[in-house]
Design an enzyme around this catalytic site. Structure first.
Site, short mmCIF file in Angstrom:
data_model
loop_
_atom_site.label_atom_id
_atom_site.label_comp_id
_atom_site.label_asym_id
_atom_site.label_seq_id
_atom_site.Cartn_x
_atom_site.Cartn_y
_atom_site.Cartn_z
N ASP A 117 0.83 -1.20 0.00
CA ASP A 117 0.00 0.00 0.00
C ASP A 117 0.86 1.25 0.00
O ASP A 117 2.06 1.21 0.26
CB ASP A 117 -0.94 0.01 1.20
CG ASP A 117 -0.20 0.02 2.53
OD1 ASP A 117 0.78 -0.74 2.66
OD2 ASP A 117 -0.61 0.76 3.45
N GLU A 148 0.07 -1.36 5.56
CA GLU A 148 1.11 -1.00 6.53
C GLU A 148 0.91 0.42 7.03
O GLU A 148 1.14 0.72 8.20
CB GLU A 148 2.49 -1.16 5.88
CG GLU A 148 3.67 -0.98 6.84
CD GLU A 148 4.18 0.45 6.91
OE1 GLU A 148 5.05 0.72 7.77
OE2 GLU A 148 3.73 1.31 6.11
N GLU A 149 0.49 1.31 6.14
CA GLU A 149 0.53 2.73 6.44
C GLU A 149 -0.55 3.19 7.43
O GLU A 149 -0.40 4.23 8.06
CB GLU A 149 0.40 3.55 5.14
CG GLU A 149 1.54 3.34 4.15
CD GLU A 149 2.85 3.97 4.60
OE1 GLU A 149 2.90 4.48 5.74
OE2 GLU A 149 3.81 3.94 3.83
N ASP A 170 7.48 4.60 -1.30
CA ASP A 170 7.25 4.03 0.03
C ASP A 170 5.94 3.24 -0.05
O ASP A 170 4.87 3.80 0.05
CB ASP A 170 7.14 5.15 1.06
CG ASP A 170 6.77 4.66 2.45
OD1 ASP A 170 6.90 3.46 2.72
OD2 ASP A 170 6.34 5.50 3.26
#
Length: 486
Positions: free
Chosen positions: A77, A144-145, A114
């Protein structure tokens, strides 16, 4: 340099394909399907777990069948942020990249390096037939974010390797061996709107052009926080004049980003409107001077706006006083000298948005010491609860503690010295990495994290330093050649 000349070509080709695929956090279905099809089309062992994490296994090359298994891991993501005046739909549109000198960046949006560049490196290794390596497991986690929920939902046994290399770091030449744990704290003020006092004049004050950045890795850079600046002006104005009322407050988007812009709407007595405008201009000049190194592109504006019902004055005052008072930034520095003066504990006021009946506040706390993380969350809760808000903290994710006898760290450092002729920096990071959650479920897993250089992540200024991708690629391939046998 143009995009066709980027090296290593196989990595940048994969990254270009990834950036055609919408992959906002919690909405990674298209990326999951892409990865699943990618692995199956190449007849590689490919699985998707019930959370949506993807694993693609590649057998060892000839002569390296007995090496320990290496897990390469990145998250699929991306943080989705854009300039306020850019039209872009992160659920449909491809990221538009361009080369700016030695940097790759995007047109008005986050770049997605990222951690799209980590995913691209993994796919490039899986696709190559001229790399020496033992058994490899390439893992792509989701979400993850916004809470590391992909890693949190991964069950023990999904990964079976001995070593894990996380490809979600942002400074080439630095090897990360620990990370902070984190939690979010939310607060809510509830109110009933009222008619503004007779003779009120409405003003909208706005800030944009702040640098912002990652609320963990950039928290020590003294960058301005739009929320704190807006609240600071309202606090000063309410202290200076009577009958200043708050109608709207909006700033910030993401829990893991320092807010870059925002605005408020206040009602002031008609005979004070020019005083408040003058105060705003003075305030802007003072703030520009205060942050002239880190945020030299600030834009302040104030204009008249339409009348509207105001927030209950008592609630508005409590809210403004609380935001003025609440901790933001560094709270403590690590006492462990081996971590080189790294930030230990911090807090970031990330977003505040008012509605018809509520003001909703989201903040993010981080620490490498879990007891101090609890304390930081309690501090934030206490401020807002004293002001009359409801407040609660999430369960969050754990810190990743440094492994004193790491064999993988030794291999990675020795490889770096051999290739580049100097020692890498070995340190912890104040951001959250999925390694913290993996360390709970896989306590014997030996882990490090490294990656190419990124700057201004979680902002539309995000950029990838092109030469460092080749360096990381060369480093990773050398590490894979030197993994010991079982």
């Amino acid at each position: 340099m143009n995009k066709n000349d980027l090296k290593p070509a196989v990595v940048f080709a994969e990254f270009a394909k990834i950036n055609e695929i919408p992959r906002p956090s919690k909405r990674e279905e298209k990326m999951i399907e892409y990865l699943k099809n990618w692995g199956e089309c190449r007849h590689l062992d490919t699985k998707v777990d019930e959370t949506g994490n993807v694993i693609i296994r590649k057998p060892a090359t000839k002569g390296m069948e007995h090496c320990k298994t290496v897990i390469l891991q990145s998250h699929m993501d991306m943080v989705c942020d854009k300039l306020v005046d850019v039209e872009f739909d992160f659920d449909k549109d491809a990221i538009r990249t361009y080369v700016d000198g030695e940097w790759l960046t995007a047109e008005g949006t986050t770049l997605g390096a990222d951690d799209g560049i980590g995913c691209a490196i993994e796919l490039a290794i899986l696709a190559s037939d001229d790399i020496e390596h033992g058994p490899i497991e390439c893992v792509f986690t989701r979400d993850e974010e916004t809470g590391l929920t992909g890693a949190e939902g991964m069950k023990a046994g999904f990964m079976t390797g001995d070593y894990l290399i996380n490809l979600d770091s942002e400074d080439e030449g630095e090897i990360f061996v620990s990370c902070a744990g984190g939690r979010n704290t939310q607060a809510k003020f509830t109110f009933t709107r009222q008619a503004a006092p007779t003779g009120s004049f409405f003003l909208k004050g706005a800030i944009k052009g702040l640098v912002g950045g990652h609320s963990g890795d950039d928290i020590n850079k003294k960058r301005a926080n739009a929320i704190k600046l807006l609240a600071r002006f309202i606090f000063q104005t309410m202290k200076r004049y009577e009958n200043v009322q708050l109608a709207q407050f909006h700033s910030g988007k993401l829990h893991n980003a320092i807010p870059r812009d925002g605005y408020f709407v206040i009602a002031v007595p008609n005979d004070l409107k020019e005083n408040v405008r003058a105060d705003w201009n003075v305030f802007a000049a003072e703030v520009e001077d205060e942050f002239h190194i880190t945020d030299n592109q600030m834009v302040f504006s104030m204009e008249s706006t339409d009348a509207e019902p105001i927030i209950d004055p008592a609630v508005a005052k409590n809210f403004v006083w609380a935001v003025q008072a609440v901790d933001n930034g560094i709270y403590a520095i690590c006492q462990d000298e081996t971590l080189g003066g790294m930030v230990e504990t911090s807090s970031n006021i990330a977003s505040i948005h008012s509605s018809e009946t509520t003001i909703d506040i989201l903040s993010s706390q981080r620490s490498n010491v879990m007891s101090n993380l609890d304390n930081m969350c309690a501090t934030i809760q206490a401020v807002f609860e004293l002001a009359g808000a409801e407040a609660k903290s999430s369960d969050g994710y754990p810190a990743w503690k440094m492994k004193a006898d790491s064999k993988l760290q030794e291999i990675v450092v020795n490889s770096y010295v051999k290739l580049f002729g100097h020692q890498p920096v070995v340190r912890g990071i104040h951001a959250g990495l999925e390694c913290g959650l993996f360390s709970e479920r896989y306590p014997n897993l030996d882990m490090v994290s490294f990656g190419p250089t990124l700057r201004f992540v979680h902002t539309p200024d995000e950029r990838l330093h092109i030469p460092t991708v080749q360096m990381v690629w060369d480093h990773l391939l050398d590490v894979l050649k030197n993994i010991p046998q079982q």
